[in-house]
Design a protein around this motif. Structure first.
Motif, PDB file in Angstrom:
ATOM      1  N   TRP A  51       0.776  -1.241   0.000  1.00  0.00           N
ATOM      2  CA  TRP A  51       0.000   0.000   0.000  1.00  0.00           C
ATOM      3  C   TRP A  51       0.812   1.298   0.000  1.00  0.00           C
ATOM      4  O   TRP A  51       0.248   2.387  -0.097  1.00  0.00           O
ATOM      5  N   TRP A  60       2.810   4.605  -0.914  1.00  0.00           N
ATOM      6  CA  TRP A  60       2.862   5.530  -2.055  1.00  0.00           C
ATOM      7  C   TRP A  60       4.235   6.165  -2.201  1.00  0.00           C
ATOM      8  O   TRP A  60       4.545   6.742  -3.230  1.00  0.00           O
ATOM      9  N   TRP A  93      -6.714  12.585  -0.216  1.00  0.00           N
ATOM     10  CA  TRP A  93      -6.383  11.165  -0.273  1.00  0.00           C
ATOM     11  C   TRP A  93      -6.226  10.554   1.120  1.00  0.00           C
ATOM     12  O   TRP A  93      -5.875   9.389   1.258  1.00  0.00           O
ATOM     13  N   TYR A 127      -8.440   9.834   3.374  1.00  0.00           N
ATOM     14  CA  TYR A 127      -9.421   8.773   3.632  1.00  0.00           C
ATOM     15  C   TYR A 127      -9.833   8.117   2.336  1.00  0.00           C
ATOM     16  O   TYR A 127      -9.974   8.781   1.305  1.00  0.00           O
ATOM     17  N   ASN A 128     -10.056   6.807   2.384  1.00  0.00           N
ATOM     18  CA  ASN A 128     -10.528   6.123   1.183  1.00  0.00           C
ATOM     19  C   ASN A 128     -12.047   6.295   1.074  1.00  0.00           C
ATOM     20  O   ASN A 128     -12.682   6.821   1.990  1.00  0.00           O
ATOM     21  N   LYS A 148      -8.994   5.598   7.069  1.00  0.00           N
ATOM     22  CA  LYS A 148      -7.775   6.365   6.868  1.00  0.00           C
ATOM     23  C   LYS A 148      -6.754   5.525   6.076  1.00  0.00           C
ATOM     24  O   LYS A 148      -6.545   4.353   6.381  1.00  0.00           O
ATOM     25  N   ASN A 149      -6.166   6.142   5.048  1.00  0.00           N
ATOM     26  CA  ASN A 149      -5.124   5.455   4.282  1.00  0.00           C
ATOM     27  C   ASN A 149      -3.812   5.484   5.055  1.00  0.00           C
ATOM     28  O   ASN A 149      -3.297   6.550   5.356  1.00  0.00           O
ATOM     29  N   LYS A 150      -3.266   4.303   5.320  1.00  0.00           N
ATOM     30  CA  LYS A 150      -1.978   4.259   6.026  1.00  0.00           C
ATOM     31  C   LYS A 150      -0.896   4.883   5.164  1.00  0.00           C
ATOM     32  O   LYS A 150       0.048   5.492   5.662  1.00  0.00           O
ATOM     33  N   TYR A 169      -1.110   7.413   3.350  1.00  0.00           N
ATOM     34  CA  TYR A 169      -1.150   8.863   3.466  1.00  0.00           C
ATOM     35  C   TYR A 169      -0.296   9.334   4.640  1.00  0.00           C
ATOM     36  O   TYR A 169       0.494  10.276   4.520  1.00  0.00           O
ATOM     37  N   PRO A 194      -9.742   0.203  -5.835  1.00  0.00           N
ATOM     38  CA  PRO A 194      -8.364   0.691  -5.769  1.00  0.00           C
ATOM     39  C   PRO A 194      -7.861   1.176  -7.134  1.00  0.00           C
ATOM     40  O   PRO A 194      -8.287   0.683  -8.173  1.00  0.00           O
TER      41      PRO A 194
END
Ligand SMILES: [Zn+2]
Ligand SMILES: [Zn+2]
Length: 249
Positions: free
Chosen positions: A19, A21, A52, A54-55, A60-62, A64, A100
């Motif tokens: 996951w 980025w 970005w 929150y999905n 919460k996006n880790k 991010y 995704p």
């Protein structure tokens, strides 16, 4: 080569290979971001957006959180920013655009970029391609060129059309020191020059309309950096006479 192998070959790592980025090479103080083709506009790519965080289902996006920390290291700890191109695919998205983002392909090649924050977004800007910024970056901004030299730029200096008019009037030689990139670097330097905006930004009101010939001058990056070195910009004439003085001593 897969993405993990490529990142590892650059001495970088991350918290999670599925996951993440962005990636970090602590030894060389480098942060690497993937740059989506669909987030790229000219030489500028959105590498992170507060949206970005929150999905679509509110989690919460880790990735991010990790990327935010990486951004902080660039802003505060002198890390440099590099990006590699990733190609977007929506094959896993449903009709409502949920699902995704899929990396269809990537280009195993790093570009050195400059970080710019504007609104809710962080941009990676590639100075080497041209001097064009998207309209979103409308305010004067400070950015780091390399890790150590701070240069103030404004949108006028990066306006592509204005730049063209300035150059066709004044030519491509530095107006301060006469440096000519094509003469020194041959075809590699062809067409290369910075454009400096003479008006202090504090004097520019809402009604201001740029006159490329009155307001812009071609300068080499060295002279440009010296113009913006101090809190208030040096004039072209000041820098010229300064240069003359130091040459004679
Ligand atoms: Zn110069
Ligand atoms: Zn300037």
């Amino acid at each position: 080569m897969n993405r993990k192998k490529f990142i590892e070959s650059q001495g970088a790592t991350c918290l999670n290979w599925t996951w993440s980025w962005s990636f970090i090479n602590k030894k060389d103080k480098v942060i690497i971001f993937g740059a989506w083709d669909k987030e790229t506009n000219g030489n500028t790519t959105v590498i992170l957006d507060k949206k970005w965080e929150y999905n679509p289902i509110g989690r919460k996006n880790k990735a991010y959180t990790q990327s935010l920390e990486h951004i902080r290291l660039i802003e505060e700890k002198g890390y440099s920013l590099k990006t590699f191109k990733i190609i977007y695919s929506d094959e896993k998205k449903d009709v409502n655009n949920n699902g995704p983002a899929v990396i269809k392909d990537f280009i195993p090649e790093l570009n050195t970029m400059t970080l710019i924050k504007k609104g809710t977004k962080w941009y990676a800007l590639n100075d080497r391609i041209s001097y064009f910024l998207p309209e979103e970056v409308e305010n004067p901004t400070q950015y780091f060129e390399g890790a150590c030299r701070k240069v103030t730029v404004n949108t006028y200096e990066r306006n592509f059309e204005a730049r063209k008019k300035c150059i066709s009037h004044y030519g491509l030689k530095c107006i301060v020191c006469s440096f000519d990139f094509q003469k020194v670097y041959g075809s590699l330097g062809d067409g290369y020059i910075h454009v400096h905006h003479l008006k202090p930004l504090s004097e520019i009101g809402k009604e201001y309309k740029l006159d490329p010939i009155k307001d812009l001058r071609p300068v080499c990056p060295n002279c440009h950096a010296m113009i913006h070195r101090r809190q208030s910009d040096l004039s072209i004439d000041d820098l010229k006479s300064h240069l003359k003085k130091t040459k004679n001593t």
